[in-house]
Design an enzyme around this catalytic site. Structure first.
Site, PDB file in Angstrom:
ATOM      1  CE  LYS A  94      67.623 -34.625  16.477  1.00  0.00           C
ATOM      2  NZ  LYS A  94      67.045 -33.766  17.545  1.00  0.00           N
ATOM      3  CB  SER A 151      67.154 -26.902  13.870  1.00  0.00           C
ATOM      4  OG  SER A 151      66.769 -28.005  14.655  1.00  0.00           O
ATOM      5  CD  GLU A 154      52.969 -32.390  17.273  1.00  0.00           C
ATOM      6  OE1 GLU A 154      53.861 -32.579  16.431  1.00  0.00           O
ATOM      7  OE2 GLU A 154      51.761 -32.551  17.037  1.00  0.00           O
ATOM      8  N   GLY A 212      53.067 -26.091  16.703  1.00  0.00           N
ATOM      9  CA  GLY A 212      53.218 -26.894  15.495  1.00  0.00           C
ATOM     10  C   GLY A 212      52.789 -28.317  15.750  1.00  0.00           C
ATOM     11  CG  ASP A 252      53.985 -31.602  12.318  1.00  0.00           C
ATOM     12  OD1 ASP A 252      54.413 -30.875  13.236  1.00  0.00           O
ATOM     13  OD2 ASP A 252      54.602 -32.598  11.905  1.00  0.00           O
ATOM     14  CB  SER A 305      64.975 -35.039  24.177  1.00  0.00           C
ATOM     15  OG  SER A 305      64.508 -33.704  24.158  1.00  0.00           O
TER      16      SER A 305
END
Ligand SMILES: *Cc1c(COP(=O)(O)O)cnc(C)c1O
Length: 322
Positions: free
Chosen positions: A56, A81, A207, A211, A213, A307
């Site tokens: 990030k 988060s 993922e 979750g 999605d 990551s």
């Protein structure tokens, strides 16, 4: 915000130039044990060894480096988060601007402490009842701050894509590539780099099983919203993909897979025991999905995006002990 046009590979290449010398060019590790286990060649792009411990930093650095002098003076606000918070706080410090970070009350202690340590002003909220995006937007309006979201921003996506660009430059074309997926900044950026540098690669987003999605969205063709999933992969507890990340993912990614918390723990153990690296649960998603597909990957060249590595050591020990 500099632009809301969907980013292209040219933006990833420009981001690479912009962050060169500020972000680490992280190592690509290999493991004989992993190669023997898979009967394949595995290349691990180790963003756990990035500055502040996750990819990030790349997106944050790229976004902040594009601020105008007025934007720099007022500073940046971010909601996160954890890793995006640290990334923005550190990038802001390095570029000499103030940073306000909206974080969940139950964020890992190590992540909160690190964000404060980088000079970030931390504002907390309850992640199960409050809307962090709204809090971030209100702060931005009130104080003239520029909001940089964790994934749905062209400069963030372009910055995140630089890790995959480096991997292809170092490992050459790959047959398959596994990338962790939360809101899709990393996957969308990686997809731009993949289609430009190794177009025939089968690209997977991964993922948490709790979750899925992203998988539902990918398969149905419309962004699916879910409640905050309960998983140890705290970097991927997102409720939906982004307006910018989803179309890129739908166009350039081959499939979305999932991994369970138990599989993530197995991978954390493998990374620590066999490769001597500390990887946070979210950082294990790519490897976990690749392990499930081991038989299909025989004889192939496989990229795994690791990551991040930000995990409380006490939590890390507890995961490995269970
Ligand atoms: C944020 C994060 C992810 C997910 O990235 P997105 O761009 O939101 O998809 C994966 N792993 C780690 C370690 C992260 O911090």
């Amino acid at each position: 915000m500099s632009t809301l046009q969907p980013p292209t590979y040219a933006d990833v290449a420009a981001a690479a130039d912009r962050i060169a010398g500020i972000a680490n060019r992280t190592p690509v590790l290999t493991s004989r044990t992993a190669n023997e286990l898979f009967g394949a060649e595995l290349y691990f792009k180790c963003e756990n060894l990035q500055r502040m411990g996750a990819f990030k930093f790349r997106g944050a650095c790229n976004a902040l480096a594009r601020f105008t002098p007025e934007q720099r003076r007022a500073g940046v606000v971010a909601f996160s988060s954890g890793n995006h918070a640290q990334a923005i706080a550190l990038a802001a410090k390095l570029l000499g601007m103030p940073a306000t970070i909206v974080m969940p009350q139950d964020a890992p202690a190590a992540k909160v402490a690190a964000t404060k340590g980088y000079g970030g002003n931390v504002v907390t909220y309850d992640r199960y009842t409050e809307d962090r995006e709204q809090i971030g937007r209100e702060l931005a309006e009130k104080h003239g701050l520029t909001l940089i979201p964790p994934y749905d921003h062209p400069d963030v996506i372009a910055g995140q894509g630089t890790a995959a660009k480096e991997l292809f430059e170092e490992a050459g074309p790959l047959d398959a590539f596994f990338v962790c997926l939360g809101g899709g900044g990393l996957l969308a950026g990686s997809a731009l780099a993949t289609r430009a540098l190794s177009p025939d690669t089968t690209l997977y987003g991964v993922e948490p099983e709790a979750g899925n999605d992203g998988q539902q969205s990918f398969r149905s063709g419309a962004i699916v919203h879910i409640d905050t999933p309960k998983t140890i992969a705290d970097g991927a507890q997102t409720q939906h993909l982004g307006q910018l990340t989803f179309p890129i993912i739908r166009r350039d990614v081959d499939d979305i897979l999932t991994a369970s918390d138990d599989e993530l723990v197995d991978c954390m153990r493998f990374f620590a025991e066999r490769m001597k690296i500390v990887v946070e649960p979210t950082g294990c998603l790519g490897f976990a999905a690749a392990r499930r597909m081991k038989d299909q990957l025989k004889g192939k060249k496989v990229g795994i995006l690791v990551s991040g590595g930000n995990v409380d050591l006490a939590a890390f020990a507890a995961y490995l002990a269970r």
